[in-house]
Design a protein around this motif. Sequence first.
Motif, short mmCIF file in Angstrom:
data_model
loop_
_atom_site.label_atom_id
_atom_site.label_comp_id
_atom_site.label_asym_id
_atom_site.label_seq_id
_atom_site.Cartn_x
_atom_site.Cartn_y
_atom_site.Cartn_z
N VAL A 399 -3.27 2.24 7.00
CA VAL A 399 -2.52 1.02 7.28
C VAL A 399 -1.18 1.40 7.90
N LEU A 400 -0.83 0.73 8.99
CA LEU A 400 0.41 1.02 9.71
C LEU A 400 1.52 0.01 9.42
N ALA A 401 1.14 -1.25 9.17
CA ALA A 401 2.13 -2.30 8.92
C ALA A 401 1.47 -3.44 8.16
N ALA A 402 2.31 -4.22 7.47
CA ALA A 402 1.80 -5.36 6.70
C ALA A 402 2.79 -6.51 6.79
N ARG A 403 2.26 -7.74 6.83
CA ARG A 403 3.13 -8.92 6.86
C ARG A 403 2.40 -10.11 6.27
N LEU A 404 3.17 -11.08 5.78
CA LEU A 404 2.61 -12.35 5.31
C LEU A 404 2.34 -13.24 6.51
N LEU A 405 1.12 -13.76 6.62
CA LEU A 405 0.83 -14.66 7.74
C LEU A 405 1.63 -15.95 7.64
N LYS A 406 1.88 -16.42 6.45
CA LYS A 406 2.58 -17.69 6.28
C LYS A 406 3.99 -17.65 6.85
N THR A 407 4.72 -16.57 6.58
CA THR A 407 6.13 -16.50 6.94
C THR A 407 6.45 -15.44 8.00
N GLY A 408 5.53 -14.50 8.22
CA GLY A 408 5.81 -13.39 9.11
C GLY A 408 6.61 -12.28 8.45
N GLN A 409 6.99 -12.47 7.18
CA GLN A 409 7.82 -11.50 6.47
C GLN A 409 7.08 -10.18 6.28
N PRO A 410 7.73 -9.04 6.62
CA PRO A 410 7.10 -7.73 6.39
C PRO A 410 6.86 -7.50 4.89
N VAL A 411 5.81 -6.76 4.58
CA VAL A 411 5.48 -6.43 3.20
C VAL A 411 5.49 -4.91 3.06
N LYS A 412 6.18 -4.42 2.03
CA LYS A 412 6.19 -2.99 1.77
C LYS A 412 4.84 -2.56 1.19
N PHE A 413 4.49 -1.30 1.42
CA PHE A 413 3.21 -0.84 0.89
C PHE A 413 3.23 0.67 0.72
N THR A 414 2.36 1.16 -0.14
CA THR A 414 2.05 2.58 -0.28
C THR A 414 0.54 2.71 -0.22
N GLN A 415 0.07 3.85 0.26
CA GLN A 415 -1.38 4.04 0.39
C GLN A 415 -1.72 5.50 0.14
N ASP A 416 -2.77 5.72 -0.63
CA ASP A 416 -3.34 7.05 -0.76
C ASP A 416 -4.85 6.94 -0.58
N ALA A 417 -5.58 7.98 -0.90
CA ALA A 417 -7.03 7.97 -0.68
C ALA A 417 -7.76 6.97 -1.55
N ILE A 418 -7.12 6.55 -2.64
CA ILE A 418 -7.79 5.67 -3.60
C ILE A 418 -7.41 4.22 -3.39
N ALA A 419 -6.12 3.93 -3.25
CA ALA A 419 -5.67 2.54 -3.26
C ALA A 419 -4.56 2.27 -2.27
N LEU A 420 -4.53 1.02 -1.82
CA LEU A 420 -3.42 0.46 -1.06
C LEU A 420 -2.68 -0.47 -2.00
N ARG A 421 -1.35 -0.33 -2.08
CA ARG A 421 -0.55 -1.21 -2.94
C ARG A 421 0.51 -1.90 -2.11
N LEU A 422 0.44 -3.20 -2.08
CA LEU A 422 1.40 -4.04 -1.37
C LEU A 422 2.43 -4.50 -2.40
N THR A 423 3.69 -4.13 -2.22
CA THR A 423 4.68 -4.28 -3.28
C THR A 423 5.83 -5.18 -2.88
#
Length: 469
Positions: A399-423
């Motif tokens: 994953v390169l980037a994340a955002r809320l479709l409703k507002t366009g607000q960027p979402v922070k995230f971490t990712q490893d081989a097991i899980a993606l976490r949007l924080t």
Amino acid sequence: MTGSIDRRTFLGAAGVAPMLAPAAVAQEADGGSAATVKVVLPYQEESRGRRMKWWHEAKFGMFIHYGLYSIIGHQEWVMESEGIPIPDYEKLAGKFMPRPGAAREWARLAKRAGQKYMVLTTKHHEGFCLWDTATTDYNSAKQGAKRDIVREFVEAARAEGLRVGLYFSLMDWHHPDGARCKDDAAARERFVAYTHAQIRELLTNYGKIDILWYDVDWPLTPAQWRADAMNKMVFALQPDIIVNNRNGLDGDFGTPEHRITAEARAWESCNTMNYGWGWQRSDQEWKPAKRLVNDLTLCVQQGGNYLLNIGPEPDGSVPRGSIDTLEQVGAWLRTNGASIYDADGRAAGAFGNYTNFTKAKDKLYVHVYFWPSKSPAAGVLPSLRPETVVAVGGVRTKVLAARLLKTGQPVKFTQDAIALRLTGLPDMPPDDPTTVIELTCEGTPYVRHHLIRPEWPRYGVNVGGARSS
């Protein structure tokens, strides 16, 4: 992806109980079509990709069940299920009075709901025709309304920029040959000719028609219906049309009913907003917008379309429960349409506990239908902090980037081989009834949490003590 996930699996994951009465299942199964036969029509096979391109892009349509049964208000199978004598039932024809402009209201509602095509029951099993047919006087142009409702429907759909679909029941409870054609060759010849003539009218008198939606081929086999000749006639009259699989032939797409079950080819799940297809006066068990949005999402995730029904009241008015819910769905689609209309299916092989997924090229859309905030375990598990965390196991691309479709607000995230976490998400869901988070990925995204089982770091069995890898 191996196999498919049906609606029962999804609803179990979502904690939503099915909304279909057992009687409805039994009734429709008992009147169901004979086994589908594989008949290859060269033109149909060669032109399918071109003819169905718009349909695959449309994703969402409106089904309309409307006829004499609407006057009674006991759903569309009332003539047979209550054993109403035909002479009595015929009296309803003189009382069939849809108000002028009703069809335009259906089309405007479909447009507001984000639906891209409409399918009207031109003749249901009761045998009453909603068009000006030369084959019988049992039609809306010669009875109470003295109007061609099919013409009004076609013109209304076109005025709103929607594609036009015509439903046609092969089974006919009213025609004198409708049952005896099974064993009487002369009756069969008359009834099949009558049926072909009606289809010819529908596909000749109203300009371009986009879908022919057959239903229930009881009591004849495809060979007895001359179903191959039927479809050849259909394509000769309407070269761009698509047909379903309910005249006993494969058709262009499958039609799972009251369930969402992916097929290996094009398919469309048709479903109701409450218990019945035709108007049921006492039925107020409206499915909530969350359920309908999630059903639509599931269809798209699995590569299919969703045909959602309204059952107008006797004068053609749409029940308020249908209007309110469809408008909520439409408002959601105006914000989140990219996650539905642009999606190309097969985004996932499993669901999360509160998520579903669609994808479009390098975009993965995480549909969060139960917002996972304020977990009592957040004080114990660092993986549930900070604030609200949306966690997805088994995302099989970076994953390169994340955002809320409703507002366009960027979402922070971490990712490893097991899980993606949007924080760092808010405690309350940013959208209703479902929040969508758009992920831009390095390649084509895919989600299947089952895939992490052999990859998960495993430790010793002495829980709470020293760990061994």
